[in-house]
Design an enzyme around this catalytic site. Structure first.
Site, PDB file in Angstrom:
ATOM      1  N   THR A 167      -8.610  -1.664   2.706  1.00 13.11           N
ATOM      2  CA  THR A 167      -8.290  -1.861   1.314  1.00 13.11           C
ATOM      3  C   THR A 167      -8.439  -3.185   0.455  1.00 13.11           C
ATOM      4  O   THR A 167      -9.416  -3.732   1.884  1.00 13.11           O
ATOM      5  CB  THR A 167      -6.734  -1.285   0.560  1.00 13.11           C
ATOM      6  OG1 THR A 167      -6.406  -1.877  -1.026  1.00 13.11           O
ATOM      7  CG2 THR A 167      -5.968  -2.487   1.598  1.00 13.11           C
ATOM      8  N   LYS A 209     -13.005  -3.884   1.367  1.00 11.16           N
ATOM      9  CA  LYS A 209     -13.953  -2.787   0.486  1.00 11.16           C
ATOM     10  C   LYS A 209     -14.770  -2.908   1.175  1.00 11.16           C
ATOM     11  O   LYS A 209     -15.818  -1.610   1.639  1.00 11.16           O
ATOM     12  CB  LYS A 209     -13.267  -2.489  -0.142  1.00 11.16           C
ATOM     13  CG  LYS A 209     -11.720  -1.519  -0.144  1.00 11.16           C
ATOM     14  CD  LYS A 209     -11.706  -0.767  -1.757  1.00 11.16           C
ATOM     15  CE  LYS A 209     -11.283   0.240  -1.959  1.00 11.16           C
ATOM     16  NZ  LYS A 209     -10.536   0.681  -2.988  1.00 11.16           N
ATOM     17  N   LEU A 235      -7.732   5.864 -14.348  1.00  9.47           N
ATOM     18  CA  LEU A 235      -7.286   6.182 -13.067  1.00  9.47           C
ATOM     19  C   LEU A 235      -6.388   5.188 -12.928  1.00  9.47           C
ATOM     20  O   LEU A 235      -5.546   5.370 -11.905  1.00  9.47           O
ATOM     21  CB  LEU A 235      -8.697   5.220 -12.331  1.00  9.47           C
ATOM     22  CG  LEU A 235      -9.613   6.339 -11.953  1.00  9.47           C
ATOM     23  CD1 LEU A 235     -10.179   7.404 -12.721  1.00  9.47           C
ATOM     24  CD2 LEU A 235     -10.721   5.181 -11.684  1.00  9.47           C
ATOM     25  N   GLY A 290     -15.897  -2.124 -12.081  1.00 13.18           N
ATOM     26  CA  GLY A 290     -15.517  -2.544 -11.464  1.00 13.18           C
ATOM     27  C   GLY A 290     -15.379  -1.984 -10.188  1.00 13.18           C
ATOM     28  O   GLY A 290     -16.837  -0.923 -10.227  1.00 13.18           O
ATOM     29  N   SER A 342       0.995  -0.968  -0.048  1.00 10.09           N
ATOM     30  CA  SER A 342      -0.014   0.031   0.211  1.00 10.09           C
ATOM     31  C   SER A 342       0.711   1.728  -0.064  1.00 10.09           C
ATOM     32  O   SER A 342       1.797   1.533   0.388  1.00 10.09           O
ATOM     33  CB  SER A 342      -0.531  -0.051   1.197  1.00 10.09           C
ATOM     34  OG  SER A 342      -1.173   1.021   1.400  1.00 10.09           O
TER      35      SER A 342
HETATM   36  P1  ATR Z   1     -11.498  -1.648  -9.513  1.00  7.94           P
HETATM   37  O1  ATR Z   1     -11.951  -2.064  -8.376  1.00  7.94           O
HETATM   38  O2  ATR Z   1     -10.371  -1.197  -9.291  1.00  7.94           O
HETATM   39  O3  ATR Z   1     -12.859  -1.024  -9.848  1.00  7.94           O
HETATM   40  P2  ATR Z   1     -11.778  -4.296 -10.415  1.00  7.94           P
HETATM   41  O4  ATR Z   1     -13.202  -4.424 -10.080  1.00  7.94           O
HETATM   42  O5  ATR Z   1     -10.751  -5.738 -10.031  1.00  7.94           O
HETATM   43  O6  ATR Z   1     -11.013  -3.141  -9.588  1.00  7.94           O
HETATM   44  O7  ATR Z   1     -12.508  -4.471 -12.112  1.00  7.94           O
HETATM   45  C1  ATR Z   1     -11.355  -4.018 -12.948  1.00  7.94           C
HETATM   46  C2  ATR Z   1     -11.996  -3.644 -14.566  1.00  7.94           C
HETATM   47  O8  ATR Z   1     -11.004  -3.618 -15.238  1.00  7.94           O
HETATM   48  C3  ATR Z   1     -13.034  -4.872 -14.783  1.00  7.94           C
HETATM   49  O9  ATR Z   1     -13.989  -4.076 -15.203  1.00  7.94           O
HETATM   50  C4  ATR Z   1     -12.534  -5.655 -15.684  1.00  7.94           C
HETATM   51  O10 ATR Z   1     -13.267  -6.413 -16.614  1.00  7.94           O
HETATM   52  P3  ATR Z   1     -13.999  -7.921 -16.676  1.00  7.94           P
HETATM   53  O11 ATR Z   1     -15.708  -7.092 -15.660  1.00  7.94           O
HETATM   54  O12 ATR Z   1     -14.673  -7.629 -17.979  1.00  7.94           O
HETATM   55  O13 ATR Z   1     -13.372  -8.907 -15.705  1.00  7.94           O
HETATM   56  C5  ATR Z   1     -11.641  -4.846 -16.408  1.00  7.94           C
HETATM   57  N1  ATR Z   1      -9.880  -5.027 -17.558  1.00  7.94           N
HETATM   58  C6  ATR Z   1      -9.466  -5.921 -16.162  1.00  7.94           C
HETATM   59  N2  ATR Z   1      -8.464  -6.190 -17.013  1.00  7.94           N
HETATM   60  C7  ATR Z   1      -9.073  -6.488 -18.943  1.00  7.94           C
HETATM   61  C8  ATR Z   1      -8.960  -6.870 -20.225  1.00  7.94           C
HETATM   62  N3  ATR Z   1      -7.676  -7.131 -20.599  1.00  7.94           N
HETATM   63  N4  ATR Z   1      -9.685  -6.301 -20.850  1.00  7.94           N
HETATM   64  C9  ATR Z   1     -10.510  -5.881 -20.656  1.00  7.94           C
HETATM   65  N5  ATR Z   1     -11.296  -5.188 -19.753  1.00  7.94           N
HETATM   66  C10 ATR Z   1     -10.215  -5.584 -18.332  1.00  7.94           C
END
Ligand code: ATR
Length: 278
Positions: free
Chosen positions: A64, A68, A220, A133, A17
């Site tokens: 974290t 969360k 982000l 997410g 972190s």
């Molecule tokens: P956070 O809580 O930080 O938003 P998360 O819940 O892990 O993190 O979400 C990650 C996001 O990145 C999701 O929208 C994920 O898409 P999926 O819901 O389809 O998994 C997206 N993401 C991660 N890797 C990806 C990839 N290779 N292509 C497209 N989207 C991706």
């Protein structure tokens, strides 16, 4: 010497972190008698550890991964935005031992943008949000509170986007992940909340050629700060905002509450946050 003020961050794993670096910089910079401590918490000890921190006199903690969402069940009060998002990143321990859970991600997102673009007027046109997410929920909640008329939500896994859209009502429309060209055309705010573009991940490839000239593109991702998406956007002359500022501004509210001092987000702090791990 007065009793030091105490706060920290709980999670599992926790040692990666960046919050201790940030808060301890502020404590030193503002000459505050306080400590901010990373705390590794085992899942079956979450409730006990929180009670222990309260008895030890902590003013609150950041939360974290992976707590969360689960932390909400231990809170006495949940702010509206944390309830809508379904997750908290900041806890305040009140003097009567009660816990308030808040989510400051959207606040950090908004404050960071207005810092660089005080004339940002998100209510003037549609937004595109990529990803579904936890971060996407905070951004959508904030954009709607800022008066954005319509949000197009795109996510690789469409069912997750559908679930979010349903919870936010008819201003949020789900668009197919592969139909981004059309969705981007009239957007004046574009926000990447996916992990694409982060070190070790593929880039987020968007066609930015036919979009509105007064668009603001926000990523982000903050590692790297200058993602390929932002680099391309800048080359094409669009306004951009990176993810590091959001990380710093979201921490402002917790720090102010725990340590009774509003901290400064400075360029020096940004540089320190970008230094390799020490
Ligand atoms: P956070 O809580 O930080 O938003 P998360 O819940 O892990 O993190 O979400 C990650 C996001 O990145 C999701 O929208 C994920 O898409 P999926 O819901 O389809 O998994 C997206 N993401 C991660 N890797 C990806 C990839 N290779 N292509 C497209 N989207 C991706």
């Amino acid at each position: 010497m007065n009793k030091p003020l105490l706060a920290g961050v709980i999670g599992n794993p926790i040692w990666h972190s960046k919050s201790p670096r940030l808060h301890n910089y502020w404590l030193k910079f503002h000459k505050i008698n306080g400590y901010y401590i990373p705390i590794h918490v085992e899942p079956n000890k979450l409730e006990d550890n929180i009670s222990d921190l309260i008895s030890l006199g902590f003013r609150g903690v950041n939360v974290t991964i992976p707590y969360k969402s689960s932390i909400l069940s231990f809170a006495d009060t949940i702010t509206d935005r944390a309830a809508v998002i379904g997750a908290a990143n900041t806890l305040y321990f009140n003097s009567d031992g009660k816990i308030t859970a808040d989510n400051t991600d959207g606040y950090g997102f908004k404050k960071n943008i207005y810092h660089y673009f005080p004339s940002w007027m998100p209510a003037n046109g549609p937004a595109v949000v990529l990803g579904a997410g936890g971060a996407a929920k905070a951004i959508i909640h904030t954009l709607l509170s800022e008066g954005v008329p319509r949000i197009k939500l795109l996510n690789r896994t469409k069912s997750k986007a559908n679930a979010i859209a349903e919870s936010f009502g008819n201003k949020v429309e789900v668009v197919d992940w592969y139909a981004s060209d059309e969705a981007l055309k009239d957007a004046i705010s574009i926000v990447n909340t996916t992990s694409l573009g982060m070190v070790g991940q593929p880039d987020l490839k968007l066609n930015l050629k036919n979009i509105s000239s007064n668009v603001l593109i926000t990523d982000l991702v903050y590692n790297p700060v200058d993602t390929n998406l932002l680099k391309t956007a800048k080359t094409l002359g669009y306004n951009t905002v990176d993810g590091l500022g959001m990380l710093l501004y979201q921490a402002e509210l917790g720090f102010s509450n725990w340590f009774n001092h509003k901290p400064d987000v400075t360029e020096e702090l940004k540089a320190i946050m970008l230094e390799e791990d020490f």
